[in-house]
Design an enzyme around this catalytic site. Structure first.
Site, short mmCIF file in Angstrom:
data_model
loop_
_atom_site.label_atom_id
_atom_site.label_comp_id
_atom_site.label_asym_id
_atom_site.label_seq_id
_atom_site.Cartn_x
_atom_site.Cartn_y
_atom_site.Cartn_z
N GLY A 261 0.82 -1.35 -0.20
CA GLY A 261 0.05 0.03 -0.11
C GLY A 261 0.84 1.25 -0.02
NE ARG A 343 -3.60 3.41 -10.87
CZ ARG A 343 -3.29 4.25 -10.40
NH1 ARG A 343 -2.83 5.52 -10.99
NH2 ARG A 343 -3.62 4.52 -9.12
CB CYS A 374 -15.41 4.48 -28.91
SG CYS A 374 -15.35 4.87 -30.58
N1 LLP Z 1 -1.06 -7.14 -0.75
C1 LLP Z 1 -2.22 -7.42 -1.05
C2 LLP Z 1 -2.83 -8.51 -0.22
C3 LLP Z 1 -2.71 -6.70 -1.90
O1 LLP Z 1 -4.17 -6.67 -2.15
C4 LLP Z 1 -2.20 -5.51 -2.74
C5 LLP Z 1 -2.70 -4.58 -3.71
C6 LLP Z 1 -0.75 -5.33 -2.19
C7 LLP Z 1 -0.22 -5.99 -1.32
C8 LLP Z 1 -0.07 -4.27 -2.99
O2 LLP Z 1 -0.53 -3.14 -2.71
P1 LLP Z 1 0.52 -1.56 -3.36
O3 LLP Z 1 1.92 -1.77 -2.45
O4 LLP Z 1 0.89 -1.97 -4.77
O5 LLP Z 1 -0.27 -0.60 -3.35
N2 LLP Z 1 -5.40 -1.31 -9.13
C9 LLP Z 1 -5.24 -0.27 -8.24
C10 LLP Z 1 -4.48 -1.02 -6.91
C11 LLP Z 1 -5.06 -2.12 -6.35
C12 LLP Z 1 -4.26 -2.82 -5.20
C13 LLP Z 1 -4.82 -4.22 -5.16
N3 LLP Z 1 -3.99 -4.64 -3.91
C14 LLP Z 1 -4.54 0.97 -8.79
O6 LLP Z 1 -4.40 0.94 -9.71
O7 LLP Z 1 -4.36 2.09 -7.95
#
Ligand code: LLP
Length: 445
Positions: A261, A343, A374
Site C-alpha cells: 500500500g 486508472r 470510443c
Molecule cells: N498485498 C495485498 C494483499 C494486496 O491486495 C495488494 C494490492 C498489495 C499487497 C500491494 O499494494 P500496493 O503496494 O501496490 O499498493 N489497481 C489499483 C491498486 C489495487 C491494489 C490491489 N491490492 C490501482 O491502480 O491503484
C-alpha cells in the site's frame, strides 16, 4: 547510444517523477535509462511502455535496507499484481525478494521464471480448488487463507493429497485507510479477509488441523496509503488479537504480514512519506506493541507492489490530433489511452506529462490529453500545461509502471503495446506489440 547532456535552463520539475537518472540531451529529447526516447519511438513505434532496470533495483534495495535496518527479521515480498513479467520475476529473484501472487496466472508466470516457490505467498478471496491444488503441488511458501470456507476446502485438499502447508489467516482490521474507496480493503465492510467477529473461529479451527500449520496473521489496509497512521492502527488491532488468541488458545504469532500500500508521488504536488519514514514508524510500533502485550517479536513480512515498479515505468504516445472544443478545452489526442491505462477513468488518477521531443520549451498552453478510444472518459490527463503541442509530438507520462499494463484491455480491439527494458543505455524488447492475429487467436468454431 551516446548521450550529451545539457544544463537545462529551467529544470522541468516533472523530470523528478521519471526513473532515476532521467535527463535531457542536447537535442532537447528526454533520456530515460540512458536512452533517447525519440530514438526508441522510431525503433519500436507507439504507444510504448518503458521500464528502467536501475530504478527497479534501487527501489527493491531501498525497501530492504530501510526496513531491514530498523527490523532485522524481515522478508520483503513483491505484490506482483502491480506488474508481472518473467523479466521482473527474474530480477526479484536476484534481489532476494519473495512474491505475492493472487491467481493461478500469476503463479504460472512465477513458475515459468523459475522463481523460488518457497518464497511465494498465495492470496485471493475466492481461490478455486484448481488454484489451491496447483499452489500445493508447487509447494508455495504460504497460502494466505482469506475466509472460513477456504480454510475448510484447503484442509480437505491437503489431507487428501498428503500435503502439509504453512498458512496465514488474513484479518480485516476495521481501519479506514483514507484512500480511494475502490482500493481500500481494511474497513469492516471489505470483501477481503476474516472479520474481527469470526476470526477466532478461524484461528482455533486452523490450529486443530493436522495438515495446516498456522504460522501467523496477515492484513492489508489498502493501496496508495499516503500516511502512516492506518498501518499503526491496524498493527495495534491485529497484535491485540494475537495476544488475545495466545491467552485463549495458545496461538503463537510467528509471522506478521502487514501487506503493501505504500504510496508514490504521481504529480509534482504529491507529498508522500519516504520509505524510511514508513519503516521507522512501523518498526517502532510493532516493537513497542509487542513489548507491552508480552508477545515475542514476530517475523515481519511486507508486500509493496506499486512503490517498487511505479516510478520505473514510462508510457510514450504520439499526438495524432488536436481539437479546440468550443473554445473551452484543447484536446491533444494520442494513440493510446484507457486500454493501456484505465486508472484516470477508474480512480480519477492524476498524471503529469512532458513533450519528450521538445523538453526545454516552456509550458505555455493548457491542454487535456485524450486517448483514442470510443468513450468520453478516455482522458489520460485533464488540464495540464505543456509547450505548444503539434501533431507528431511525443507525449511521455511518468509513473506508469504500476497497475497500467496489468489492468490493460483490448478495448476497441486495440493492440496491447510493447514493453522495452532499459539498462544503462541499452534497450531490450521484453514484450512485443500485439498483432491483429493475436486478437482472434483464442477464437474457436
Ligand atoms: N498485498 C495485498 C494483499 C494486496 O491486495 C495488494 C494490492 C498489495 C499487497 C500491494 O499494494 P500496493 O503496494 O501496490 O499498493 N489497481 C489499483 C491498486 C489495487 C491494489 C490491489 N491490492 C490501482 O491502480 O491503484
Amino acid at each position: 547510444m551516446i548521450v550529451a547532456v545539457v544544463i537545462i535552463k529551467t529544470m522541468n520539475k516533472r523530470i523528478r517523477l521519471f526513473p532515476y537518472g532521467t535527463m535531457v540531451n542536447d537535442e532537447n529529447h528526454l533520456v530515460v535509462g540512458g536512452c533517447d526516447v525519440v530514438e526508441l519511438m522510431a525503433k519500436y513505434g507507439t504507444p510504448l511502455y518503458l521500464f528502467d532496470e536501475l530504478t527497479l533495483r534501487n527501489r527493491c534495495r531501498e525497501f530492504k535496507s530501510e526496513f531491514g535496518k530498523r527490523y532485522a527479521d524481515i522478508t520483503v515480498v513483491y505484490a506482483s499484481k502491480a506488474f508481472l513479467h518473467t523479466a521482473i520475476a527474474v530480477l526479484l529473484k536476484e534481489e532476494g525478494y519473495g512474491m505475492d501472487v493472487v491467481s493461478g496466472g500469476e503463479l504460472y508466470i512465477a513458475e515459468t521464471a523459475n522463481f523460488p516457490m518457497d518464497k511465494v505467498y498465495f492470496h485471493g478471496n475466492n481461490k478455486s480448488a484448481d488454484e489451491l491444488n496447483t499452489a500445493l503441488k508447487c509447494c508455495v511458501g504460504r497460502i494466505v487463507v482469506d475466509n472460513y470456507n477456504e480454510l475448510c476446502a484447503l484442509a480437505k485438499l491437503t489431507e487428501n493429497g498428503g500435503y502439509t502447508q504453512d498458512i496465514l489467516l488474513r484479518v480485516t482490521p476495521g481501519v479506514d485507510a483514507h484512500t480511494h474507496s475502490h482500493i481500500a480493503t481494511g474497513g469492516f465492510s471489505s470483501k477481503f479477509g476474516f472479520s474481527l467477529d469470526n476470526v477466532e473461529d478461524g484461528i482455533s479451527h486452523a490450529m486443530s488441523l493436522p495438515c495446516l500449520n498456522l504460522v501467523g496473521l496477515h492484513f492489508h489496509v489498502g493501496s496508495l496509503i499516503g500516511e502512516v497512521k492506518p498501518y499503526l492502527d491496524a498493527i495495534s488491532v491485529v497484535l491485540g488479537l494475537a495476544a488475545e488468541m495466545k491467552e485463549k488458545h495458545g496461538f503463537v504469532l510467528k509471522e506478521f504480514n502487514i501487506g503493501g500500500g505504500y504510496s508514490v508521488p504521481y504529480t509534482t504536488e504529491d507529498i508522500i512519506p519516504e520509505i524510511a519514514y514508513y519503516a521507522e514508524q512501523i518498526a517502532e510500533c510493532i516493537t513497542n506493541t509487542c513489548q507491552s502485550l508480552r508477545l515475542k517479536l514476530p517475523h515481519l513480512v511486507i508486500e509493496p507492489g506499486r512503490s517498487i515498479v511505479a516510478q520505473a515505468g514510462v508510457a510514450l504516445y504520439r499526438v495524432g490530433n488536436i481539437k479546440d472544443a468550443a473554445g473551452l478545452v484543447r484536446y491533444v489526442a494520442v494513440d493510446g489511452g484507457m486500454a493501456d491505462n484505465i486508472r484516470p477513468a477508474l480512480y480519477s488518477a492524476r498524471y503529469e506529462a512532458v513533450l519528450a521531443n521538445r523538453m526545454n520549451e516552456d509550458n505555455i498552453e493548457q491542454v487535456t490529453i485524450a486517448g483514442h478510444f470510443c468513450e468520453s472518459s478516455d482522458i489520460l490527463v485533464h488540464g495540464i500545461k505543456l509547450p505548444q503541442v503539434n501533431i507528431g509530438d511525443i507525449i511521455a507520462i511518468p509513473v506508469c509502471g504500476a497497475y497500467c499494463l496489468p489492468m490493460g484491455s483490448n478495448y476497441n480491439a486495440a493492440l496491447k503495446p510493447p514493453i522495452v527494458m532499459l539498462s544503462d543505455g541499452c534497450d531490450r524488447l521484453i514484450r512485443r506489440r500485439e498483432t491483429y492475429q493475436d486478437l482472434t487467436h483464442c477464437d474457436v468454431g
